[in-house]
Design a protein around this motif. Structure first.
Motif, mmCIF file in Angstrom:
data_model
loop_
_atom_site.group_PDB
_atom_site.id
_atom_site.type_symbol
_atom_site.label_atom_id
_atom_site.label_comp_id
_atom_site.label_asym_id
_atom_site.label_seq_id
_atom_site.Cartn_x
_atom_site.Cartn_y
_atom_site.Cartn_z
ATOM 1 N N SER A 105 27.094 -2.130 28.266
ATOM 2 C CA SER A 105 26.682 -1.443 27.035
ATOM 3 C C SER A 105 26.142 -2.410 25.987
ATOM 4 O O SER A 105 25.536 -1.982 25.006
ATOM 5 C CB SER A 105 27.861 -0.657 26.455
ATOM 6 N N SER A 106 26.339 -3.721 26.180
ATOM 7 C CA SER A 106 25.851 -4.704 25.209
ATOM 8 C C SER A 106 24.427 -5.163 25.521
ATOM 9 O O SER A 106 23.834 -5.898 24.725
ATOM 10 C CB SER A 106 26.778 -5.923 25.187
ATOM 11 N N LEU A 107 23.873 -4.736 26.644
ATOM 12 C CA LEU A 107 22.531 -5.159 27.037
ATOM 13 C C LEU A 107 21.466 -4.469 26.194
ATOM 14 O O LEU A 107 21.619 -3.312 25.794
ATOM 15 C CB LEU A 107 22.284 -4.853 28.514
ATOM 16 N N VAL A 108 20.388 -5.203 25.929
ATOM 17 C CA VAL A 108 19.237 -4.657 25.197
ATOM 18 C C VAL A 108 17.976 -5.000 25.983
ATOM 19 O O VAL A 108 17.817 -6.124 26.466
ATOM 20 C CB VAL A 108 19.141 -5.251 23.778
ATOM 21 N N TYR A 109 17.091 -4.018 26.108
ATOM 22 C CA TYR A 109 15.835 -4.220 26.836
ATOM 23 C C TYR A 109 14.681 -4.247 25.845
ATOM 24 O O TYR A 109 14.460 -3.289 25.102
ATOM 25 C CB TYR A 109 15.624 -3.091 27.838
ATOM 26 N N TYR A 110 13.943 -5.368 25.814
ATOM 27 C CA TYR A 110 12.760 -5.483 24.977
ATOM 28 C C TYR A 110 11.522 -5.244 25.835
ATOM 29 O O TYR A 110 11.172 -6.074 26.682
ATOM 30 C CB TYR A 110 12.699 -6.859 24.312
ATOM 31 N N ALA A 111 10.879 -4.104 25.643
ATOM 32 C CA ALA A 111 9.674 -3.761 26.398
ATOM 33 C C ALA A 111 8.461 -4.362 25.715
ATOM 34 O O ALA A 111 8.279 -4.202 24.507
ATOM 35 C CB ALA A 111 9.532 -2.246 26.487
ATOM 36 N N PHE A 112 7.628 -5.068 26.485
ATOM 37 C CA PHE A 112 6.434 -5.679 25.885
ATOM 38 C C PHE A 112 5.133 -5.235 26.549
ATOM 39 O O PHE A 112 4.050 -5.627 26.126
ATOM 40 C CB PHE A 112 6.522 -7.206 25.869
ATOM 41 N N ASP A 113 5.206 -4.385 27.590
ATOM 42 C CA ASP A 113 3.971 -3.898 28.209
ATOM 43 C C ASP A 113 4.218 -2.553 28.865
ATOM 44 O O ASP A 113 5.346 -2.220 29.257
ATOM 45 C CB ASP A 113 3.444 -4.898 29.241
ATOM 46 N N LEU A 114 3.144 -1.791 28.974
ATOM 47 C CA LEU A 114 3.176 -0.468 29.595
ATOM 48 C C LEU A 114 2.179 -0.469 30.747
ATOM 49 O O LEU A 114 0.971 -0.547 30.531
ATOM 50 C CB LEU A 114 2.814 0.604 28.558
ATOM 51 N N LEU A 115 2.696 -0.391 31.980
ATOM 52 C CA LEU A 115 1.854 -0.535 33.170
ATOM 53 C C LEU A 115 1.411 0.796 33.758
ATOM 54 O O LEU A 115 0.425 0.848 34.510
ATOM 55 C CB LEU A 115 2.592 -1.340 34.243
ATOM 56 N N GLY A 116 2.115 1.858 33.418
ATOM 57 C CA GLY A 116 1.759 3.178 33.921
ATOM 58 C C GLY A 116 2.300 4.257 33.010
ATOM 59 O O GLY A 116 3.346 4.079 32.374
ATOM 60 N N LEU A 117 1.588 5.389 32.930
ATOM 61 C CA LEU A 117 2.025 6.499 32.086
ATOM 62 C C LEU A 117 1.596 7.816 32.713
ATOM 63 O O LEU A 117 0.408 8.013 33.011
ATOM 64 C CB LEU A 117 1.434 6.365 30.676
ATOM 65 N N ASP A 118 2.583 8.685 32.961
ATOM 66 C CA ASP A 118 2.329 10.008 33.549
ATOM 67 C C ASP A 118 1.531 9.909 34.842
ATOM 68 O O ASP A 118 0.615 10.693 35.098
ATOM 69 C CB ASP A 118 1.614 10.905 32.541
ATOM 70 N N GLY A 119 1.851 8.924 35.660
ATOM 71 C CA GLY A 119 1.192 8.757 36.942
ATOM 72 C C GLY A 119 -0.132 8.013 36.894
ATOM 73 O O GLY A 119 -0.757 7.787 37.933
ATOM 74 N N ASN A 120 -0.577 7.614 35.701
ATOM 75 C CA ASN A 120 -1.851 6.900 35.551
ATOM 76 C C ASN A 120 -1.621 5.394 35.473
ATOM 77 O O ASN A 120 -0.753 4.930 34.734
ATOM 78 C CB ASN A 120 -2.574 7.363 34.280
ATOM 79 N N ASP A 121 -2.413 4.638 36.231
ATOM 80 C CA ASP A 121 -2.343 3.184 36.230
ATOM 81 C C ASP A 121 -3.021 2.645 34.970
ATOM 82 O O ASP A 121 -4.198 2.914 34.727
ATOM 83 C CB ASP A 121 -3.040 2.653 37.485
#
Length: 298
Positions: A105-121
């Motif tokens: 529960s102490s983990l944090v995820y920092y997202a820095f890129d989006l590689l796919g959205l709604d099945g689209n590359d």
């Protein structure tokens, strides 16, 4: 019965280590988080997490995945870093393994890129466009949320790196705004790391003709000696002469701790001599390490 199609793991883009950050408005800069590179796949209300090498660690990151499913209702592939933070809010690599095992529960995820959205590359889109869509997807920082957007700095790379260095962070990652996402080593993503100084014991040395001499260093934790790598002496000549005289006096029959392969020309010494070495922060073994001070035994 219709089955849910799972998105495939994408080999990550790996930034190249450089001595100083690039400049100019073609680049954007982010904090380099000291954690585990992680790819999160959200599809059909389900979530999975993969390591840098594509291993499924969904069970280990269950709390972060639950927060991701709650925050993001669309199918998406996120690239980012899994971290645990210390009391000052800095990512702590030393605490990460324990947090994964005992305090998920102490983990944090920092997202820095989006590689796919709604099945689209999205990998062929510009980096700045992918990040804009990622920000729209995640939103502004929420202090208690396990999923965060990695903010960018839009000014001088040198100024940002200097500020990061003052905060005792690992370094920065600079990305070319117009670049597409390419798996493997990349010159469109570069990382600049800060240095840290530590005290180590000398367990051996090597002096080859035509090459800079190096010291083999180890650190002692809980009375156990662990080899950490090599360092080149960067001290005045008079101190260097004293160093070699001391090492010759401390010759030993064998190394105090195993160092793996490549030790044919190494001269073992008793681990009584300590040195201060400057090296890149956030590395498992010493990199770009130099000895800046010899702590002679008294």
């Amino acid at each position: 019965m219709k089955t849910r199609r799972r998105s495939a793991f994408i080999l990550p883009c790996i930034p190249t280590l450089v001595d100083k950050p690039p400049e100019g408005d073609r680049w954007t800069h982010e904090i380099k988080y000291d954690g585990y590179r992680t790819q999160i796949h959200l599809a059909g209300g389900h979530a999975r997490a993969f390591t840098r090498n594509g291993h499924d660690w969904s069970m280990k990151y269950a709390a972060v995945l639950a927060a991701s499913r709650e925050l993001i209702t669309r199918d998406a592939i996120l690239d980012g870093e899994m971290v645990v933070q210390d009391e000052s809010g800095r990512s702590s690599f030393k605490k990460l393994a324990s947090a994964i095992r005992w305090e998920g529960s102490s983990l944090v995820y920092y997202a820095f890129d989006l590689l796919g959205l709604d099945g689209n590359d999205l990998t062929k889109q510009r980096c700045e466009d992918r990040r804009l869509r990622l920000h729209e997807l995640i939103g502004d920082p929420r202090p208690t949320c396990a999923l965060q957007f990695s903010q960018a700095f839009e000014g001088s790379g040198a100024d940002f790196f200097a500020a990061v260095e003052k905060m005792d962070l690992e370094g920065i990652v600079s990305k070319r705004r117009a670049s597409i996402y390419r798996s493997g080593p990349s010159l469109d993503w570069v990382k600049t790391k800060t240095y840290i100084t530590g005290e180590f014991a000398v367990i051996g040395y090597e002096r080859k003709r035509g090459a800079a001499p190096s010291l083999l260093l180890a650190e002692e934790t809980d009375a156990v000696m662990r080899y950490v790598g090599r360092a080149i002496p960067a001290i005045p000549q008079n101190q260097r002469d004293e160093l070699w005289q001391a090492l010759e006096f401390l010759h030993a029959d064998r190394l105090a701790t195993p160092i793996g392969g490549g030790n044919k020309g190494v001269v073992p010494v008793q681990p009584l001599l300590k040195v201060m070495a400057k090296h890149l922060r956030g590395e498992e073994k010493l990199r770009h390490a130099t000895v800046i001070e010899v702590l002679m035994p008294r």
